[in-house]
Motif scaffolding. Structure first.
Motif, PDB file in Angstrom:
ATOM      1  N   UNK A  46     -23.717  43.706   5.006  1.00 23.83           N
ATOM      2  CA  UNK A  46     -23.511  42.546   4.105  1.00 23.83           C
ATOM      3  C   UNK A  46     -23.108  41.375   4.672  1.00 23.83           C
ATOM      4  N   UNK A  47     -22.038  41.676   5.402  1.00 27.31           N
ATOM      5  CA  UNK A  47     -21.314  40.295   6.298  1.00 27.31           C
ATOM      6  C   UNK A  47     -22.396  39.589   7.104  1.00 27.31           C
ATOM      7  N   UNK A  48     -23.288  40.719   7.752  1.00 26.38           N
ATOM      8  CA  UNK A  48     -24.228  39.957   8.936  1.00 26.38           C
ATOM      9  C   UNK A  48     -25.231  39.310   7.986  1.00 26.38           C
ATOM     10  N   UNK A  49     -25.732  39.632   6.947  1.00 23.95           N
ATOM     11  CA  UNK A  49     -26.734  39.003   6.125  1.00 23.95           C
ATOM     12  C   UNK A  49     -26.184  37.519   5.565  1.00 23.95           C
ATOM     13  N   UNK A  50     -25.032  37.679   5.064  1.00 27.31           N
ATOM     14  CA  UNK A  50     -24.216  36.500   4.514  1.00 27.31           C
ATOM     15  C   UNK A  50     -24.223  35.523   5.592  1.00 27.31           C
ATOM     16  N   UNK A  51     -23.740  35.962   6.923  1.00 28.92           N
ATOM     17  CA  UNK A  51     -23.691  35.076   7.871  1.00 28.92           C
ATOM     18  C   UNK A  51     -25.065  34.366   8.446  1.00 28.92           C
ATOM     19  N   UNK A  52     -26.174  35.068   8.354  1.00 33.09           N
ATOM     20  CA  UNK A  52     -27.632  34.963   8.816  1.00 33.09           C
ATOM     21  C   UNK A  52     -27.994  33.944   7.585  1.00 33.09           C
ATOM     22  N   UNK A  53     -27.778  34.271   6.403  1.00 29.51           N
ATOM     23  CA  UNK A  53     -28.211  33.337   5.326  1.00 29.51           C
ATOM     24  C   UNK A  53     -27.675  31.732   5.650  1.00 29.51           C
ATOM     25  N   UNK A 107     -14.560  38.896   2.918  1.00 34.89           N
ATOM     26  CA  UNK A 107     -13.954  37.598   2.392  1.00 34.89           C
ATOM     27  C   UNK A 107     -14.142  36.250   3.200  1.00 34.89           C
ATOM     28  N   UNK A 108     -14.064  36.621   4.531  1.00 33.53           N
ATOM     29  CA  UNK A 108     -14.095  35.399   5.581  1.00 33.53           C
ATOM     30  C   UNK A 108     -15.672  35.062   5.529  1.00 33.53           C
ATOM     31  N   UNK A 109     -16.718  35.880   5.482  1.00 33.52           N
ATOM     32  CA  UNK A 109     -18.136  35.294   5.319  1.00 33.52           C
ATOM     33  C   UNK A 109     -18.393  35.025   3.984  1.00 33.52           C
ATOM     34  N   UNK A 110     -17.835  35.018   2.808  1.00 32.55           N
ATOM     35  CA  UNK A 110     -18.059  34.471   1.612  1.00 32.55           C
ATOM     36  C   UNK A 110     -17.306  33.167   1.692  1.00 32.55           C
ATOM     37  N   UNK A 111     -16.200  33.238   2.211  1.00 32.57           N
ATOM     38  CA  UNK A 111     -15.357  31.787   2.338  1.00 32.57           C
ATOM     39  C   UNK A 111     -16.210  30.767   3.070  1.00 32.57           C
ATOM     40  N   UNK A 112     -16.778  31.006   4.211  1.00 35.79           N
ATOM     41  CA  UNK A 112     -17.727  30.408   5.209  1.00 35.79           C
ATOM     42  C   UNK A 112     -18.942  29.723   4.427  1.00 35.79           C
ATOM     43  N   UNK A 113     -19.428  30.812   3.720  1.00 28.58           N
ATOM     44  CA  UNK A 113     -20.549  30.435   2.758  1.00 28.58           C
ATOM     45  C   UNK A 113     -20.457  29.428   1.879  1.00 28.58           C
ATOM     46  N   UNK A 114     -19.387  29.620   1.088  1.00 30.52           N
ATOM     47  CA  UNK A 114     -18.879  28.670   0.004  1.00 30.52           C
ATOM     48  C   UNK A 114     -18.320  27.133   0.542  1.00 30.52           C
ATOM     49  N   UNK A 115     -17.773  27.224   1.499  1.00 33.70           N
ATOM     50  CA  UNK A 115     -17.344  26.102   2.426  1.00 33.70           C
ATOM     51  C   UNK A 115     -18.647  25.301   2.799  1.00 33.70           C
ATOM     52  N   UNK A 147     -30.456  35.430  -3.381  1.00 38.17           N
ATOM     53  CA  UNK A 147     -30.798  36.675  -2.928  1.00 38.17           C
ATOM     54  C   UNK A 147     -29.492  37.173  -2.232  1.00 38.17           C
ATOM     55  N   UNK A 148     -28.649  36.558  -2.008  1.00 40.69           N
ATOM     56  CA  UNK A 148     -27.366  37.104  -1.339  1.00 40.69           C
ATOM     57  C   UNK A 148     -26.658  38.216  -2.382  1.00 40.69           C
ATOM     58  N   UNK A 149     -26.363  37.738  -3.563  1.00 35.94           N
ATOM     59  CA  UNK A 149     -25.822  38.456  -4.624  1.00 35.94           C
ATOM     60  C   UNK A 149     -26.807  39.462  -5.153  1.00 35.94           C
ATOM     61  N   UNK A 150     -27.786  39.376  -5.108  1.00 40.74           N
ATOM     62  CA  UNK A 150     -29.104  40.367  -5.531  1.00 40.74           C
ATOM     63  C   UNK A 150     -29.090  41.446  -4.434  1.00 40.74           C
ATOM     64  N   UNK A 151     -29.007  41.116  -3.216  1.00 45.23           N
ATOM     65  CA  UNK A 151     -29.150  42.080  -1.999  1.00 45.23           C
ATOM     66  C   UNK A 151     -27.891  42.906  -2.194  1.00 45.23           C
ATOM     67  N   UNK A 152     -26.727  42.230  -2.380  1.00 38.49           N
ATOM     68  CA  UNK A 152     -25.345  42.919  -2.561  1.00 38.49           C
ATOM     69  C   UNK A 152     -25.710  43.934  -3.764  1.00 38.49           C
TER      70      UNK A 152
END
Length: 170
Positions: A46-53, A107-115, A147-152
């Motif tokens: 899930x971390x890797x998917x968020x980073x790839x997104x 938390x780190x990947x989510x913060x990066x996404x939101x920023x 798709x991030x939260x649906x995938x999660x």
């Protein structure tokens, strides 16, 4: 990004963290079989998917052609009867992982996404531009976020299933 999407991202992540917080090291890292991921690996995925997104959205925004792509039914991701092979770029490490370090990665990947999303100029471009998703095909960039939260959510159900199977073993 709409408040609704933001709420879904937040709520889903809280649910995920609640599912894993109290797990022991062995529950977190135990693989039921060699062709199944451990709960820790699911979380790392899930971390890797968020980073790839983030990368996919960046690349999609840079694309010159601004072709309107048809909206997809991204809720198909929730159908766990449909199996998807994770692309190599989002395959998790073997581990083992610590629960707390995975929570920090999440938390780190989510913060990066939101920023990152806060820095996107012209948010309307997210609905106009697209990038190829491995499971869903050409996908509008705003649906990449969805798709991030649906995938999660899909993987939270998998984690619940793994926990039940682990408990049944003991």
């Amino acid at each position: 990004m709409s408040d609704l999407v933001n709420d879904h991202l937040h709520e889903t992540r809280n649910n995920l963290v609640n599912e894993i917080t109290s797990l022991s090291h062995s529950q977190f890292n135990n693989r039921l079989s060699m062709n199944m991921w451990s709960i820790a690996q699911v979380c790392h995925h899930l971390v890797l998917v968020e980073q790839a997104t983030i990368k996919a959205i960046e690349w999609g925004l840079k694309k010159v052609d601004n072709t309107q792509t048809e909206r997809k039914n991204v809720h198909l991701i929730l159908d766990r009867t449909k199996k998807f092979k994770a692309p190599e770029i989002v395959e998790p490490d073997i581990g083992p992982f610590e629960v707390q370090s995975i929570i920090e990665l999440l938390n780190g990947s989510r913060n990066k996404l939101l920023i990152f999303l806060d820095t996107v100029e012209g948010k309307s471009l997210l609905a106009k531009k697209s990038f190829k998703h491995t499971a869903l095909g050409e996908l509008p960039l705003d649906q990449w976020i969805e798709q991030i939260y649906l995938h999660e959510q899909r993987h939270i159900e998998q984690i619940k299933e793994i926990k039940l199977l682990l408990n049944a073993r003991h």
